[in-house]
Design an enzyme around this catalytic site. Structure first.
Site, PDB file in Angstrom:
ATOM      1  N   ARG A 102      14.726  11.743   7.627  1.00 45.04           N
ATOM      2  CA  ARG A 102      14.134  10.702   8.482  1.00 45.04           C
ATOM      3  C   ARG A 102      13.594   9.627   7.557  1.00 45.04           C
ATOM      4  O   ARG A 102      12.722   9.896   6.730  1.00 45.04           O
ATOM      5  CB  ARG A 102      13.011  11.287   9.342  1.00 45.04           C
ATOM      6  CG  ARG A 102      12.123  10.207   9.956  1.00 45.04           C
ATOM      7  CD  ARG A 102      11.186  10.730  11.006  1.00 45.04           C
ATOM      8  NE  ARG A 102      11.903  11.070  12.220  1.00 45.04           N
ATOM      9  CZ  ARG A 102      11.333  11.262  13.410  1.00 45.04           C
ATOM     10  NH1 ARG A 102      10.026  11.136  13.540  1.00 45.04           N
ATOM     11  NH2 ARG A 102      12.055  11.575  14.466  1.00 45.04           N
ATOM     12  N   HIS A 129      18.990   7.044  16.184  1.00 47.54           N
ATOM     13  CA  HIS A 129      18.334   8.345  16.351  1.00 47.54           C
ATOM     14  C   HIS A 129      19.329   9.297  17.040  1.00 47.54           C
ATOM     15  O   HIS A 129      19.145   9.675  18.193  1.00 47.54           O
ATOM     16  CB  HIS A 129      17.064   8.163  17.193  1.00 47.54           C
ATOM     17  CG  HIS A 129      16.076   9.293  17.076  1.00 47.54           C
ATOM     18  ND1 HIS A 129      16.306  10.425  16.305  1.00 47.54           N
ATOM     19  CD2 HIS A 129      14.854   9.472  17.652  1.00 47.54           C
ATOM     20  CE1 HIS A 129      15.255  11.232  16.409  1.00 47.54           C
ATOM     21  NE2 HIS A 129      14.368  10.682  17.216  1.00 47.54           N
ATOM     22  N   GLN A 132      18.226  12.718  18.764  1.00 45.74           N
ATOM     23  CA  GLN A 132      17.514  12.525  20.029  1.00 45.74           C
ATOM     24  C   GLN A 132      18.504  12.245  21.153  1.00 45.74           C
ATOM     25  O   GLN A 132      18.379  12.791  22.252  1.00 45.74           O
ATOM     26  CB  GLN A 132      16.531  11.357  19.904  1.00 45.74           C
ATOM     27  CG  GLN A 132      15.781  11.048  21.185  1.00 45.74           C
ATOM     28  CD  GLN A 132      14.780  12.135  21.548  1.00 45.74           C
ATOM     29  OE1 GLN A 132      13.949  12.507  20.734  1.00 45.74           O
ATOM     30  NE2 GLN A 132      14.862  12.670  22.764  1.00 45.74           N
ATOM     31  N   ASP A 219      11.327   3.565  25.550  1.00 44.34           N
ATOM     32  CA  ASP A 219      10.775   4.047  24.280  1.00 44.34           C
ATOM     33  C   ASP A 219       9.614   3.122  23.935  1.00 44.34           C
ATOM     34  O   ASP A 219       9.433   2.065  24.550  1.00 44.34           O
ATOM     35  CB  ASP A 219      11.881   4.010  23.201  1.00 44.34           C
ATOM     36  CG  ASP A 219      11.429   4.594  21.861  1.00 44.34           C
ATOM     37  OD1 ASP A 219      10.438   5.351  21.824  1.00 44.34           O
ATOM     38  OD2 ASP A 219      12.079   4.284  20.836  1.00 44.34           O
ATOM     39  N   CYS A 259      11.836   9.594  24.733  1.00 45.00           N
ATOM     40  CA  CYS A 259      11.994  10.475  23.561  1.00 45.00           C
ATOM     41  C   CYS A 259      10.660  10.982  23.038  1.00 45.00           C
ATOM     42  O   CYS A 259      10.631  11.981  22.321  1.00 45.00           O
ATOM     43  CB  CYS A 259      12.769   9.743  22.463  1.00 45.00           C
ATOM     44  SG  CYS A 259      11.900   8.327  21.757  1.00 45.00           S
ATOM     45  N   ARG A 287      15.851  19.038  22.154  1.00 39.73           N
ATOM     46  CA  ARG A 287      15.998  18.710  20.731  1.00 39.73           C
ATOM     47  C   ARG A 287      16.328  19.976  19.949  1.00 39.73           C
ATOM     48  O   ARG A 287      17.170  19.972  19.054  1.00 39.73           O
ATOM     49  CB  ARG A 287      14.687  18.111  20.172  1.00 39.73           C
ATOM     50  CG  ARG A 287      14.293  16.765  20.736  1.00 39.73           C
ATOM     51  CD  ARG A 287      15.240  15.670  20.342  1.00 39.73           C
ATOM     52  NE  ARG A 287      15.395  15.544  18.896  1.00 39.73           N
ATOM     53  CZ  ARG A 287      14.553  14.890  18.094  1.00 39.73           C
ATOM     54  NH1 ARG A 287      13.505  14.255  18.594  1.00 39.73           N
ATOM     55  NH2 ARG A 287      14.766  14.814  16.786  1.00 39.73           N
TER      56      ARG A 287
HETATM   57  N1  NVA Z   1      11.643   4.142  18.261  1.00 41.39           N
HETATM   58  C1  NVA Z   1      10.691   5.128  17.827  1.00 41.39           C
HETATM   59  C2  NVA Z   1      11.204   6.508  18.097  1.00 41.39           C
HETATM   60  C3  NVA Z   1      10.252   7.603  17.736  1.00 41.39           C
HETATM   61  C4  NVA Z   1      10.830   8.967  17.938  1.00 41.39           C
HETATM   62  C5  NVA Z   1      10.384   4.932  16.361  1.00 41.39           C
HETATM   63  O1  NVA Z   1      11.316   4.666  15.587  1.00 41.39           O
HETATM   64  O2  NVA Z   1       9.228   5.044  15.971  1.00 41.39           O
HETATM   65  N1   CP Z   2      11.300  11.941  19.531  1.00 37.79           N
HETATM   66  C1   CP Z   2      11.046  12.220  18.240  1.00 37.79           C
HETATM   67  O1   CP Z   2      11.896  12.085  17.349  1.00 37.79           O
HETATM   68  O2   CP Z   2       9.808  12.730  18.020  1.00 37.79           O
HETATM   69  P1   CP Z   2       9.082  12.928  16.622  1.00 37.79           P
HETATM   70  O3   CP Z   2       8.859  11.563  16.043  1.00 37.79           O
HETATM   71  O4   CP Z   2       7.809  13.635  16.957  1.00 37.79           O
HETATM   72  O5   CP Z   2       9.968  13.748  15.723  1.00 37.79           O
END
Ligand code: NVA
Ligand code: CP
Length: 300
Positions: A102, A129, A132, A219, A259, A287
């Site tokens: 990540r 993502h 997800q 989101d 998500c 997930r």
């Molecule tokens: N769009 C959000 C998703 C978090 C799971 C982010 O990138 O922070």
């Molecule tokens: N939706 C998601 O990826 O959650 P986290 O950021 O908690 O991993």
């Protein structure tokens, strides 16, 4: 399939086969059928951003598959002190059987795959993502039995989630409609992919986008790494909230998904969130199953 870097790389058949395996693994887990398909294998989980779901579902998922997961915070890795990703990839490939990462830049994930020799899984970048959205597709298919022909609507920021939903939805033969403000559109690469596909629409007006939708998704307005833009974004996304008025324009009984983490009173009202909590938390549970399917597909 060697890696899961982005859904743009996956064929529709590969997506369907992951969803089928995810359903099977979910069934087995519910019925206490052991599936130690990755016994003796190790996956490294590199996190340059925070996580609740991704971390815990990968760690427990790998444990349930009989393997081991190593949580590797970039704060502690030499990567955080500037060791090039090319070197990290070649070293970790000699210890591990797979890596989930990540991070911010999509290029970093692509470089890990380029220089390493083990499967790489994208656990979220600024661009996409995919894990997800596989869980999202699984959740929608569980409820409706099919994906083909359903209308998925995404309201809000044209961010990593929007990018992956467009690609995943269109590759699953869904209709995909997106409503974002002009300055917050999905990535060009994704719009190029969707261009010319009659199943895709991109508009400014959320009410128009949500018309006849079977699934309504949103989101956060401020993704990880954008914290200093929070104020401007809250202004820019006024009118892009999932609320009663918006849901009245969707198909009656439409699903709502998020998500998570969710910001009640911003992209979604408390009321709509709680009315659809069973769908949203099923999505979060999925997930686990979807990522186990990804790990088995790539690492077995
Ligand atoms: N769009 C959000 C998703 C978090 C799971 C982010 O990138 O922070
Ligand atoms: N939706 C998601 O990826 O959650 P986290 O950021 O908690 O991993």
């Amino acid at each position: 399939m060697k890696h899961l870097l982005k859904l743009l790389d996956c064929t529709p058949e590969e997506i369907t086969s992951i969803l089928d395996l995810a359903d099977q693994l979910k069934y087995e887990r519910k019925h206490h059928i052991s599936h130690r398909l990755l016994e003796g294998k190790s996956i490294g989980l590199i996190f340059q951003k925070s996580s609740t779901r991704t971390r815990v579902s990968f760690e427990t998922g790998m444990f349930q598959l009989g393997g081991q997961a190593l949580f590797l915070s970039s704060r502690d890795l030499q990567i955080g002190r500037g060791e090039p990703v090319q070197d990290t990839a070649r070293v970790l490939s000699r210890y591990l059987d797979g890596i989930m990462i990540r991070t911010y830049e999509q290029k970093e994930v692509e470089d890990l795959a380029k220089y390493g020799s083990i499967p790489i899984i994208n656990g979220l970048t600024d661009f996409c993502h995919p894990c997800q959205v596989l869980a999202d597709l699984m959740t929608i298919r569980e409820k409706y039995g099919v994906l083909k022909g359903l209308k998925m609507c995404y309201i809000g920021d044209g961010n990593n989630m929007a990018n992956s939903l467009i690609v995943g939805g269109l590759k699953s033969d869904m209709q995909v409609s997106i409503a974002t403000p002009d300055n917050y559109r999905p990535a060009k690469e994704v719009l190029d992919f969707a261009a010319g596909n009659d199943a895709f629409t991109l508009v400014n007006d959320p009410i128009k986008a949500v018309e006849n939708a079977d699934v309504v998704i949103t989101d956060t307005w401020t993704s990880m790494g954008q914290e200093e833009e929070k104020k401007i974004r809250q202004q820019a996304f006024q009118g892009y909230q999932i609320n009663d008025e918006l849901m009245a324009a969707a198909k009656p009984g439409a699903m709502v998904m998020h998500c998570l983490p969710a910001y009640r009173g911003q992209e979604i009202t408390e009321k709509i969130f709680e009315e659809h909590a069973s769908e949203i938390f099923e999505e979060a549970e999925n997930r686990l199953h979807a990522q186990k399917a990804v790990m088995v597909t790539l690492m077995k």
